[in-house]
Design a protein around this motif. Structure first.
Motif, PDB file in Angstrom:
ATOM      1  N   UNK A 137      65.695  63.065  37.544  1.00  0.00           N
ATOM      2  CA  UNK A 137      65.876  64.182  38.468  1.00  0.00           C
ATOM      3  C   UNK A 137      65.721  65.520  37.755  1.00  0.00           C
ATOM      4  N   UNK A 138      65.000  66.412  38.418  1.00  0.00           N
ATOM      5  CA  UNK A 138      64.851  67.794  37.953  1.00  0.00           C
ATOM      6  C   UNK A 138      65.621  68.681  38.913  1.00  0.00           C
ATOM      7  N   UNK A 139      66.521  69.499  38.365  1.00  0.00           N
ATOM      8  CA  UNK A 139      67.267  70.458  39.172  1.00  0.00           C
ATOM      9  C   UNK A 139      66.843  71.857  38.759  1.00  0.00           C
ATOM     10  N   UNK A 140      66.421  72.642  39.753  1.00  0.00           N
ATOM     11  CA  UNK A 140      65.983  74.022  39.506  1.00  0.00           C
ATOM     12  C   UNK A 140      66.911  74.992  40.219  1.00  0.00           C
ATOM     13  N   UNK A 141      67.218  76.090  39.539  1.00  0.00           N
ATOM     14  CA  UNK A 141      67.870  77.223  40.192  1.00  0.00           C
ATOM     15  C   UNK A 141      66.993  78.441  39.938  1.00  0.00           C
ATOM     16  N   UNK A 142      67.413  79.578  40.403  1.00  0.00           N
ATOM     17  CA  UNK A 142      66.621  80.791  40.211  1.00  0.00           C
ATOM     18  C   UNK A 142      66.495  81.175  38.743  1.00  0.00           C
ATOM     19  N   UNK A 143      67.425  80.691  37.901  1.00  0.00           N
ATOM     20  CA  UNK A 143      67.354  81.091  36.497  1.00  0.00           C
ATOM     21  C   UNK A 143      67.646  79.956  35.506  1.00  0.00           C
ATOM     22  N   UNK A 181      57.755  74.100  32.154  1.00  0.00           N
ATOM     23  CA  UNK A 181      56.605  73.277  32.537  1.00  0.00           C
ATOM     24  C   UNK A 181      56.514  72.041  31.643  1.00  0.00           C
ATOM     25  N   UNK A 182      56.713  72.208  30.348  1.00  0.00           N
ATOM     26  CA  UNK A 182      56.685  71.066  29.434  1.00  0.00           C
ATOM     27  C   UNK A 182      57.792  70.066  29.765  1.00  0.00           C
ATOM     28  N   UNK A 183      58.962  70.561  30.113  1.00  0.00           N
ATOM     29  CA  UNK A 183      60.079  69.679  30.470  1.00  0.00           C
ATOM     30  C   UNK A 183      59.794  68.915  31.755  1.00  0.00           C
ATOM     31  N   UNK A 184      59.160  69.571  32.713  1.00  0.00           N
ATOM     32  CA  UNK A 184      58.795  68.898  33.966  1.00  0.00           C
ATOM     33  C   UNK A 184      57.785  67.790  33.691  1.00  0.00           C
ATOM     34  N   UNK A 185      56.783  68.084  32.883  1.00  0.00           N
ATOM     35  CA  UNK A 185      55.776  67.070  32.556  1.00  0.00           C
ATOM     36  C   UNK A 185      56.383  65.931  31.747  1.00  0.00           C
ATOM     37  N   UNK A 186      57.302  66.256  30.847  1.00  0.00           N
ATOM     38  CA  UNK A 186      57.971  65.229  30.060  1.00  0.00           C
ATOM     39  C   UNK A 186      58.813  64.328  30.965  1.00  0.00           C
ATOM     40  N   UNK A 187      59.506  64.921  31.926  1.00  0.00           N
ATOM     41  CA  UNK A 187      60.331  64.135  32.852  1.00  0.00           C
ATOM     42  C   UNK A 187      59.472  63.154  33.643  1.00  0.00           C
ATOM     43  N   UNK A 188      58.309  63.607  34.079  1.00  0.00           N
ATOM     44  CA  UNK A 188      57.406  62.734  34.823  1.00  0.00           C
ATOM     45  C   UNK A 188      56.950  61.554  33.959  1.00  0.00           C
ATOM     46  N   UNK A 189      56.558  61.838  32.725  1.00  0.00           N
ATOM     47  CA  UNK A 189      56.100  60.775  31.820  1.00  0.00           C
ATOM     48  C   UNK A 189      57.240  59.833  31.440  1.00  0.00           C
ATOM     49  N   UNK A 190      58.428  60.384  31.256  1.00  0.00           N
ATOM     50  CA  UNK A 190      59.579  59.560  30.891  1.00  0.00           C
ATOM     51  C   UNK A 190      59.944  58.612  32.037  1.00  0.00           C
ATOM     52  N   UNK A 191      59.844  59.066  33.275  1.00  0.00           N
ATOM     53  CA  UNK A 191      60.132  58.206  34.422  1.00  0.00           C
ATOM     54  C   UNK A 191      59.153  57.040  34.470  1.00  0.00           C
ATOM     55  N   UNK A 192      57.880  57.317  34.214  1.00  0.00           N
ATOM     56  CA  UNK A 192      56.869  56.256  34.231  1.00  0.00           C
ATOM     57  C   UNK A 192      57.099  55.255  33.098  1.00  0.00           C
ATOM     58  N   UNK A 238      59.757  59.429  40.236  1.00  0.00           N
ATOM     59  CA  UNK A 238      59.948  57.988  40.386  1.00  0.00           C
ATOM     60  C   UNK A 238      59.163  57.233  39.307  1.00  0.00           C
ATOM     61  N   UNK A 239      59.557  55.989  39.074  1.00  0.00           N
ATOM     62  CA  UNK A 239      58.891  55.197  38.038  1.00  0.00           C
ATOM     63  C   UNK A 239      57.459  54.817  38.426  1.00  0.00           C
ATOM     64  N   UNK A 240      57.125  54.894  39.721  1.00  0.00           N
ATOM     65  CA  UNK A 240      55.756  54.585  40.160  1.00  0.00           C
ATOM     66  C   UNK A 240      54.852  55.820  40.142  1.00  0.00           C
ATOM     67  N   UNK A 241      55.281  56.882  39.490  1.00  0.00           N
ATOM     68  CA  UNK A 241      54.535  58.132  39.299  1.00  0.00           C
ATOM     69  C   UNK A 241      54.603  59.071  40.486  1.00  0.00           C
ATOM     70  N   UNK A 242      55.268  58.687  41.554  1.00  0.00           N
ATOM     71  CA  UNK A 242      55.391  59.605  42.686  1.00  0.00           C
ATOM     72  C   UNK A 242      56.529  60.598  42.426  1.00  0.00           C
ATOM     73  N   UNK A 299      69.700  53.931  38.324  1.00  0.00           N
ATOM     74  CA  UNK A 299      69.834  54.068  39.777  1.00  0.00           C
ATOM     75  C   UNK A 299      69.652  55.550  40.101  1.00  0.00           C
ATOM     76  N   UNK A 300      70.304  56.036  41.107  1.00  0.00           N
ATOM     77  CA  UNK A 300      70.124  57.445  41.499  1.00  0.00           C
ATOM     78  C   UNK A 300      71.397  58.262  41.313  1.00  0.00           C
TER      79      UNK A 300
END
Length: 166
Positions: free
Chosen positions: A72-78, A54-65, A125-129, A89-90
């Motif tokens: 990009x966040x990649x999730x697997x089952x584990x 959860x902290x990494x997801x929130x950090x990724x969002x803030x870092x993009x902004x 995205x950098x626009x917070x979306x 770019x992408x």
């Protein structure tokens, strides 16, 4: 001082073999009892993985902004992995690291926790979306963490506002 008094005085320096054996026996009993009292640490490891993800997801969002680059966040089952394109770019080829430049935002769960999401990849995205890899906005997208030991927690990503909540 007589020799007998001198010998008696010398004998009282240190512990006898019986006293040492008794101390070892008592410590062994205490150790055996206390080890059985320790709880299973899997639930703590699972809780740590959930909090770290959860902290990494929130950090990724803030870092993009703050950086102006999509992340990009990649999730697997584990496991999870947060990556960035150094050219903004992408082409997400580089795992994002913390400020120390050595700690990656990626981890593997080895403690019996299952991460469930209908999407495997998200883009902050950098626009917070928050979008999927086809740039479709997410709408309260759930990410669920479950374990056999009773841990059940859901995190929601709102693509329109960029809000991440539990």
């Amino acid at each position: 001082m007589t020799t007998m008094q001198h010998n008696r005085h010398k004998r009282h320096h240190g512990f006898t073999l019986i006293e040492l054996i008794m101390v070892i026996v008592v410590l062994s009993i205490l150790g055996a009892v206390s080890i059985s009292k320790f709880p299973d640490t899997d639930i703590y490891d699972q809780r740590y993985f959930v909090d770290e993800t959860i902290s990494s997801i929130k950090f990724a969002s803030k870092k993009a902004k703050s950086s102006g680059c999509p992340i990009q966040l990649t999730l697997t089952a584990n496991s999870y992995n947060v990556s960035i394109d150094p050219a903004c770019s992408t082409n997400f080829t580089q795992t994002l690291t913390l400020q120390d430049q050595t700690t990656p935002l990626a981890n593997n769960n080895t403690v019996g926790l299952v991460v469930t999401s209908s999407l495997a990849q998200f883009v902050f995205q950098s626009n917070a979306s928050i979008t999927d890899t086809s740039n479709n906005l997410l709408s309260a997208h759930p990410i669920t963490f479950t374990s056999t030991q009773g841990l059940n927690q859901t995190l929601y990503l709102d693509g329109h506002t960029g809000f991440i909540y539990e």
